[in-house]
Design an enzyme around this catalytic site. Structure first.
Site, PDB file in Angstrom:
ATOM      1  N   ARG A  37       0.862  -1.199   0.000  1.00 15.79           N
ATOM      2  CA  ARG A  37       0.000   0.000   0.000  1.00 15.79           C
ATOM      3  C   ARG A  37       0.887   1.233   0.000  1.00 15.79           C
ATOM      4  NH1 ARG A  37      -2.641   4.176   0.105  1.00 15.79           N
ATOM      5  NH2 ARG A  37      -4.780   4.394   0.845  1.00 15.79           N
ATOM      6  N   GLU A  43     -11.795   4.770  -4.662  1.00 20.63           N
ATOM      7  CA  GLU A  43     -12.033   3.330  -4.560  1.00 20.63           C
ATOM      8  C   GLU A  43     -12.562   2.739  -5.873  1.00 20.63           C
ATOM      9  OE1 GLU A  43     -11.167   1.528  -2.131  1.00 20.63           O
ATOM     10  OE2 GLU A  43     -10.887   2.923  -0.469  1.00 20.63           O
ATOM     11  N   ARG A  48      -0.850  -5.193   4.999  1.00 20.01           N
ATOM     12  CA  ARG A  48      -0.177  -4.782   3.767  1.00 20.01           C
ATOM     13  C   ARG A  48       1.108  -4.026   4.113  1.00 20.01           C
ATOM     14  NH1 ARG A  48      -5.155  -1.658   0.985  1.00 20.01           N
ATOM     15  NH2 ARG A  48      -4.925  -0.626   3.007  1.00 20.01           N
TER      16      ARG A  48
END
Length: 276
Positions: A67, A75, A117
């Site tokens: 990320r 999104e 992440r």
């Protein structure tokens, strides 16, 4: 001796604080083209991008999800949200630039997020700082989460530039504004729940520490006010409490009812303009 020990302890405490917020680690020098020198890439971790998940997240050939730090693209694959404006464009941009290519990673002070992440700054093979590129091109908004703050000042400047030039996702705001009704602040209570542009003179301001209030009447407690929460103040290049005082302004947003008084919450600098 006791005084020396106290000074040493104070210095150690200061270093620990700086390290915890990523300030002690020096940022790589980024030039006007948003690139770092090639020799600096050799000191960074190297991975190959197998898949672009969305505009700000990739998956490596080793299966690691990464990320990007400091950016938030609209999104496209959120389980509880529909595809957001400019989300597909941001994903396509990242895919064209990074998929099936080698990239270099500078890890954050905090290396993992709550979804496990890896958190990192991304540099392309030619030295391009990809996180910064997303911001200046208008593919992403700024997302500031301590302690990963190393490039936050650069990122702020790039977002202001993108927003000021209506690039990418910021263009929608200007298109929307041209369709909104323009009202005086005295009539704001008639438009609860409606997006409008409110006009008037800011005659009083107040900074509570948690928010800045722009007031349009002496009896501000039962008339229209605009509110800028402290969490959004970093987006402004000026001090709103001082900059807008005694100015005729136009404020764009949805009118809300707060304790029987109308207000608009200003989350972005583009929501407020000084009338010329």
């Amino acid at each position: 001796m006791l005084l020396i020990k106290r000074r040493v302890l104070s210095l150690l405490l200061l270093v620990m604080i700086l390290l915890s917020f990523g300030i002690a680690g020096s940022a790589l020098k980024v030039n006007e083209e948003l690139k770092i020198n090639q020799d600096k890439l050799d000191n960074l971790a190297k991975v190959y991008v197998a898949k672009v998940i969305d505009g700000d997240t990739i998956k490596t050939t080793g299966g690691e999800k990464i990320r990007f730090i400091g950016v938030d693209t609209p999104e496209t694959k959120h389980p509880e949200k529909s595809v957001e404006y400019y989300g597909k464009e941001a994903s396509k941009f990242t895919k064209n630039k990074l998929e099936d290519k080698k990239v270099y990673l500078e890890y954050g002070v905090e290396k993992k997020d709550k979804y496990k992440r890896t958190l990192a700054y991304i540099f392309m093979e030619d030295g391009t700082f990809f996180n910064a590129k997303l911001l200046v091109a208008g593919y992403a908004e700024l997302l500031t989460i301590p302690p990963n703050l190393k490039y936050v000042e650069l990122f702020k400047d790039l977002v202001r530039e993108a927003r000021g030039n209506n690039r990418g996702l910021w263009k929608k705001e200007e298109e929307e504004a041209s369709q909104l009704p323009v009202i005086s602040w005295q009539k704001a209570d008639e438009y609860i729940g409606t997006k409008v542009i409110v006009e008037g003179e800011v005659i009083d301001t107040y900074d509570s520490g948690k928010a800045v209030f722009l007031n349009f009447a002496e009896e501000y407690w039962n008339t229209f006010s605009a509110v800028i929460f402290a969490s959004n103040l970093y987006k402004f290049s000026n001090n709103p409490a001082q900059h807008y005082l005694h100015k005729e302004v136009r404020i764009r947003g949805r009118v809300k009812d707060y304790e029987e008084s109308p207000e608009i919450i200003i989350e972005e600098p583009k929501q407020i303009r000084i009338k010329e």
